[in-house]
Design an enzyme around this catalytic site. Structure first.
Site: not given
Ligand code: F6P
Length: 325
Positions: A29, A107-108, A132, A228, A249, A258
């Site tokens: 901006v 992203g992509d 990521d 993940e 645990r 995020r």
């Protein structure tokens, strides 16, 4: 060439949000303002382009957002934009609103959308924004450092309680199908093992035996970081317990990674990339992505960028294995 040809730039954020997206919007901006180019914020990713969901932005509308996680423009993954009619609707909105150029942060998938629009005559520039760090053309994506530090803070806390109870913490971090976040967090937290989708693992030598050896030398708590994209955290924790006798645990860090105020690294990357994106448009360039290569902010053709491949750093993988004994 030059400002006379660029009247109105649109900016949108698309895909998963990442800390620093607001900083990039602010930079765009204000660089537009420096060139006397109008800037329109498009809300909710490509949906906003299809529906004409826009907001006018000026230097004052982005005051204070440099410190904020998330994105003031909202974000979304837009199924309709994957269709020819969706792309055409978005192009029609651009024509109607007088948007001749578009900067897309994501992203992509976001870059593929930008390329589709550039084929309809709209000048597009992509900026890599995802926690990521899985965009192949660039060493760095906006939000990665903040996510690493958020995850690291959580793992450091887990280590305290694992140490007290002599347990093993199996921690899942985000990263989609890539292990960049896991590897960074694993190294920085001193994890015993890091499991990523990119690297084969021999559980016996890479995990169980290390834990057994640790016990003999007096180490009774461990951190295992699992990307993940590798998955199976509960199974892994059960196997570790079964094979080593150590109590385990599981913690899935999830979307906390995020959020949060962007780190200095993300603010600087976002500001520099946002500024360059507007410069490129001002210079008449299109169908480009801004990226960081060998520490330098530069730009590449979108198709060339989408065809590149990025590996996990072999030096980092090696160092992690050697040091985690
Ligand atoms: O791409 C960012 C990311 O947070 C990935 O790490 C994760 O796999 C995915 O988005 C989660 O998406 P959602 O916000 O739709 O749950």
């Amino acid at each position: 060439m030059g400002a006379a040809k660029v009247k109105r730039i649109g900016v949108l954020t698309s895909g998963g949000d990442s800390p620093g997206m607001n900083t990039a919007i602010r930079a765009i901006v204000r660089t537009c303002a420096a060139y006397s180019i109008e800037c329109l914020g498009i809300r909710r990713g490509y949906n906003g382009l299809i529906n004409g969901d826009v907001v006018e932005l000026d230097s004052r509308s982005v005051d204070g957002i440099i410190t904020l996680g998330g994105t003031m423009l909202y974000t979304a993954r837009c199924e309709e934009f994957k269709t020819e009619s969706g792309i055409q609707k978005a192009a029609n909105t651009c024509a109607y609103l007088g948007i001749d150029s578009l900067i897309t942060i994501g992203g992509d998938g976001t870059f593929r959308g930008a390329r589709a629009l550039s084929e309809k005559g709209i000048k597009t520039i992509g900026i890599p924004g995802t926690i990521d760090n899985d965009i192949d053309c660039t060493d760095y994506t906006i939000g990665f450092d903040t996510a690493c530090n958020t995850a690291l803070d959580a793992v450091d806390k887990l280590r305290d309680t694992m140490q007290s109870h002599e347990r093993c913490s199996v921690v899942e971090v985000m990263g989609a199908r890539a292990g960049h976040l896991a590897l960074y967090v694993g190294i920085a937290s001193g994890a015993t093992a890091v499991l990523t989708p990119e690297t084969p693992v021999d559980f016996e030598t890479d995990v169980f035996e290390k834990i057994r050896r640790g016990r003999i030398s007096g180490r009774n708590h461990h951190i295992i970081i699992v990307a993940e994209g590798f998955g199976k955290v509960n199974e892994i924790a059960d196997c570790i317990h079964h094979e080593t006798g150590l109590e385990t645990r599981v913690t899935i860090l999830g979307h906390v990674q995020r959020g949060g105020s962007p780190t200095a690294r993300d603010r600087v990357a976002a500001t520099t990339m946002g500024c360059l994106a507007v410069d490129l448009i001002y210079q008449g360039k299109t169908n480009r992505v801004v990226c960081m290569r060998n520490g330098i902010i530069c730009d590449l053709d979108i198709t060339e960028a989408l065809n590149m491949k990025k590996e996990l750093s072999s030096e980092m993988l090696r160092a992690q294995k050697i040091v985690s004994r």
